[in-house]
Design a protein around this motif. Structure first.
Motif, PDB file in Angstrom:
ATOM      1  N   LEU A 127       0.118  -1.126   0.166  1.00  0.00           N
ATOM      2  CA  LEU A 127       0.110  -0.091   0.008  1.00  0.00           C
ATOM      3  C   LEU A 127       1.071   1.297   0.143  1.00  0.00           C
ATOM      4  O   LEU A 127       0.483   2.350  -1.008  1.00  0.00           O
ATOM      5  CB  LEU A 127      -0.737  -0.062   1.311  1.00  0.00           C
ATOM      6  N   ASP A 128       1.895   0.851   0.851  1.00  0.00           N
ATOM      7  CA  ASP A 128       2.929   2.465   0.502  1.00  0.00           C
ATOM      8  C   ASP A 128       3.730   2.347  -0.523  1.00  0.00           C
ATOM      9  O   ASP A 128       3.752   3.716  -1.207  1.00  0.00           O
ATOM     10  CB  ASP A 128       4.500   2.126   2.253  1.00  0.00           C
ATOM     11  N   PHE A 129       3.820   1.592  -1.321  1.00  0.00           N
ATOM     12  CA  PHE A 129       4.645   1.977  -2.618  1.00  0.00           C
ATOM     13  C   PHE A 129       3.512   1.956  -3.632  1.00  0.00           C
ATOM     14  O   PHE A 129       3.366   3.094  -3.896  1.00  0.00           O
ATOM     15  CB  PHE A 129       5.104  -0.074  -2.797  1.00  0.00           C
ATOM     16  N   PHE A 130       2.099   1.805  -3.459  1.00  0.00           N
ATOM     17  CA  PHE A 130       1.112   2.099  -4.104  1.00  0.00           C
ATOM     18  C   PHE A 130       0.546   3.481  -3.996  1.00  0.00           C
ATOM     19  O   PHE A 130       0.448   4.479  -5.444  1.00  0.00           O
ATOM     20  CB  PHE A 130       0.183   1.713  -3.782  1.00  0.00           C
ATOM     21  N   THR A 131       0.469   4.376  -2.866  1.00  0.00           N
ATOM     22  CA  THR A 131       0.486   5.174  -2.467  1.00  0.00           C
ATOM     23  C   THR A 131       2.356   6.317  -3.312  1.00  0.00           C
ATOM     24  O   THR A 131       1.889   7.564  -3.720  1.00  0.00           O
ATOM     25  CB  THR A 131       0.562   5.817  -1.455  1.00  0.00           C
ATOM     26  N   PHE A 132       3.870   6.022  -2.916  1.00  0.00           N
ATOM     27  CA  PHE A 132       3.859   6.819  -3.423  1.00  0.00           C
ATOM     28  C   PHE A 132       4.488   6.527  -4.920  1.00  0.00           C
ATOM     29  O   PHE A 132       4.562   7.299  -5.568  1.00  0.00           O
ATOM     30  CB  PHE A 132       5.825   5.724  -2.469  1.00  0.00           C
ATOM     31  N   MET A 133       3.871   5.665  -5.497  1.00  0.00           N
ATOM     32  CA  MET A 133       3.842   5.702  -7.352  1.00  0.00           C
ATOM     33  C   MET A 133       2.993   5.923  -7.356  1.00  0.00           C
ATOM     34  O   MET A 133       2.715   7.663  -8.390  1.00  0.00           O
ATOM     35  CB  MET A 133       3.659   4.034  -7.422  1.00  0.00           C
ATOM     36  N   LEU A 134       1.406   6.800  -6.587  1.00  0.00           N
ATOM     37  CA  LEU A 134       0.170   7.564  -7.103  1.00  0.00           C
ATOM     38  C   LEU A 134       0.964   9.164  -7.160  1.00  0.00           C
ATOM     39  O   LEU A 134       0.660  10.170  -8.048  1.00  0.00           O
ATOM     40  CB  LEU A 134      -0.692   7.312  -6.027  1.00  0.00           C
TER      41      LEU A 134
END
Length: 186
Positions: free
Chosen positions: A28-35
């Motif tokens: 989820l942190d990875f997703f948020t960072f990419m977004l």
């Protein structure tokens, strides 16, 4: 360029809810960072805590395609993720470090793999029947920034540089796939 299906704001939100249910906090942190950055998957996975400048809220990225170094300013949400992860794992080298390499002799630390991210995104996509990939998030990010530059009537060349593209045409190809931008492109 990859054939990527464009995603909408609603699809991104549905995907995030699915990822919260099917994934773990690191994914989820990875997703948020990419977004919030629009960075390539490999650039995010290669990110080390030594690449972070906490005073200027920025990171240094070395583009794998052309070896150019660039600085990316981060928003508050990304900085919270970085601070949280660094506080929780002060000895980690990579921001998104694999936990499998810990406590194993003769195995240096590494980031989580691209396959782990791909599997997590596929699982969340299947959960809600919303096809979202890390690459489609990059397209979404590019489109949102392009729309902002169109409203401000600014040259999108800066967006090409931010995304690490060799030309403005490549950036425009990203935006053409968007469901959000057809009126601005005509």
């Amino acid at each position: 360029m990859k054939n990527t299906q464009a995603v909408t704001f609603q699809e991104i939100n549905k995907f995030k809810i699915a990822l919260e249910k099917t994934g773990n906090s690191q994914q989820l942190d990875f997703f948020t960072f990419m977004l919030n950055t629009g960075l390539r998957t490999l650039d995010v996975l290669a990110l080390k805590f030594t690449d972070v400048d906490y005073k200027s809220n920025s990171i240094t990225i070395i583009n794998k395609h052309n070896q150019k170094t660039s600085s990316v300013v981060l928003n508050e949400e990304c900085m919270k993720i970085l601070c949280k992860l660094h506080a929780k794992y002060p000895n980690d080298i990579f921001v998104f470090q694999s936990r499998k390499s810990q406590n194993q002799k003769n195995k240096p630390p590494s980031s989580i793999s691209r396959q782990v991210i791909t599997k997590a995104f596929k699982t969340a996509s299947d959960y809600n029947s919303v096809a979202v990939t890390p690459h489609s998030i990059r397209h979404y990010y590019a489109t949102q920034l392009f729309l902002m530059s169109a409203v401000e009537k600014s040259d999108p060349q800066w967006l090409s540089q931010l995304l690490g593209h060799q030309s403005k045409n490549m950036t425009m190809d990203y935006v053409k796939l968007s469901k959000s931008a057809p009126d601005l492109l005509s």
